[in-house]
Design a protein around this motif. Sequence first.
Motif, PDB file in Angstrom:
ATOM      1  N   ASP A 114       0.776  -1.226  -0.268  1.00  0.00           N
ATOM      2  CA  ASP A 114      -0.147  -0.021  -0.117  1.00  0.00           C
ATOM      3  C   ASP A 114       0.801   1.183  -0.062  1.00  0.00           C
ATOM      4  OD1 ASP A 114      -2.082   1.779   0.361  1.00  0.00           O
ATOM      5  OD2 ASP A 114      -2.795   0.977   2.287  1.00  0.00           O
ATOM      6  N   ASN A 115       1.340   1.739  -0.977  1.00  0.00           N
ATOM      7  CA  ASN A 115       0.769   1.414  -2.306  1.00  0.00           C
ATOM      8  C   ASN A 115       2.148   1.483  -3.271  1.00  0.00           C
ATOM      9  OD1 ASN A 115      -0.712   0.428  -4.598  1.00  0.00           O
ATOM     10  ND2 ASN A 115      -1.403   2.730  -4.828  1.00  0.00           N
ATOM     11  N   ASP A 136      -4.419  -0.176  -6.289  1.00  0.00           N
ATOM     12  CA  ASP A 136      -4.150   0.220  -5.094  1.00  0.00           C
ATOM     13  C   ASP A 136      -3.866  -1.291  -4.173  1.00  0.00           C
ATOM     14  OD1 ASP A 136      -3.291   1.404  -2.473  1.00  0.00           O
ATOM     15  OD2 ASP A 136      -5.093   2.726  -2.569  1.00  0.00           O
ATOM     16  N   GLU A 158      -3.451   8.623   1.667  1.00  0.00           N
ATOM     17  CA  GLU A 158      -3.970   7.912   2.873  1.00  0.00           C
ATOM     18  C   GLU A 158      -4.850   9.036   3.961  1.00  0.00           C
ATOM     19  OE1 GLU A 158      -3.837   5.029   3.475  1.00  0.00           O
ATOM     20  OE2 GLU A 158      -2.237   4.240   2.242  1.00  0.00           O
TER      21      GLU A 158
HETATM   22 ZN    ZN Z   1      -3.719   2.461  -0.523  1.00  0.00          ZN
END
Ligand code: ZN
Length: 487
Positions: A300-301, A360, A333
């Motif tokens: 992520d990511n 993602d 985020e």
């Molecule tokens: Zn993400």
Amino acid sequence: MKKIFLNFALVFLIVSNAQTYKKPLVSPITEKDLKTDMYQMAADQFWGREAGTLDELKVSMWFADKMKATGMKPAGDNGTFFQFFDMYRHQISPQSSVKIGGKNIQLWKDILVQDVTDNQFTAPILYLGKVEPQELASKNISGKVVAIRVSDLNIAKEMTLFERRYPGFIRTKYYKEIEKLGAKGIIFITDAISDKSWVEVVPQMTRGIYGVEGVREKVEVGIPVFWIKQDNENWVKNNPEISLNIQTETYKYPSVNIIGKIEGTDPKLKNEYVLLSGHQDHDGIRHPVNNDTIYNGADDNASTCVALLAIARSYHQQPAKRSILFVIHGAEERGLLGSRWHASHPLVPKENIVAVLNGDMIGRNDNNEAALLGGEAPHKNSEELVKMAFDANNESTQFKFLKAWDLPEHPEYFYFRSDHVPYVRVGIPALFFTSVLHSQYHTPQDESENINFKKLYKMTEWIYRTSWKVANENERPKLIQNFKLER
Ligand SMILES: [Zn+2]
């Protein structure tokens, strides 16, 4: 008989579907490059790439150099790879204070402030103990701060990060009703679950909340929500007075989208763009889990970021008819802020973006399973685009689809949690490719060592093959008429 029929069908298919464009070129995409780039990007050197910090800026400069090395041309502001934008950050100011029964309570140690909202007043506390929202109307709570003993909420236990999200569920359960009945504030008294989550939510609450132009630009107005530990329940029993001075501060912080392109070969279609996207930011440095505090965000990511570098190497060797726009968003985020910004301030005409393929978390879990969000109603916003992704999958990767993740009743609301959403909201056909959640999601253990590179390779190939179709088909994918998201 059956066999002859099949052969005829095959010939017919080839003739009628004769490709008017080249085959995709998969060979420049290699597992080795994915691995090299991943180990660099998710390394401790970038300290978890938190949005609005030097670490995010540092990784963005580094990533622009990687983009350049693939053969991409800059497509950000003023001939650079960058599109800077301002985030708004709202925090509880350190001058804030809380007194209960005349006693100073230490902020972030003995009391948590859940919402970023300004409040200065003195009011009586009404201790209610265990109470359900529907019982509140009979309790005469107007003008008071209610103290409620939280008791193990059974909803959403199947969600990832259940503990970390638990105080949010509790707040949702009570807030509206309490505000409606005219109470001045809420003090939640922890139960066993929120005792455990305390250390995890402190970094979230002290960080504050973030916005961008048009979204959370200002501190929200509302009643204050506090948490104290059950060990300190006596502080609020016998209805003492609470005196509070909660002040907020708002700053602007820079974040940045990184944008590059590989131009198409068709004199007309090269003015149209297939937008491939991911995000560079992650969660920075937070509370330790298994003696590690750096939230590296490999899956992520970084996973999609390195996949897009690999895809760019292919397009550099063999460009498509349309141009490919690579957008690595900042501050995902913190609330999809980079994609919200870019969707409303694109640097090519919005109507020339034919589709968004967003990835993602594409490097974990079973090699033979994956999810295509936006693949089914009500999230599907283009029949043609979804068909291209299905066809690309049939050609090679053969993933079995995890369709439950795309359902509106899925408890994670996963469709709404990545950077394709702002583009969908401005009417661009879009898909979200993912290998979905895992037990190390948003922990320091989301590291390069735990990436399944075979899977990451397959996901990269799938996104590439889908994009190749979008970039070469004569007709661009159409939007479904009257498409509407359920939230
Ligand atoms: Zn993400």
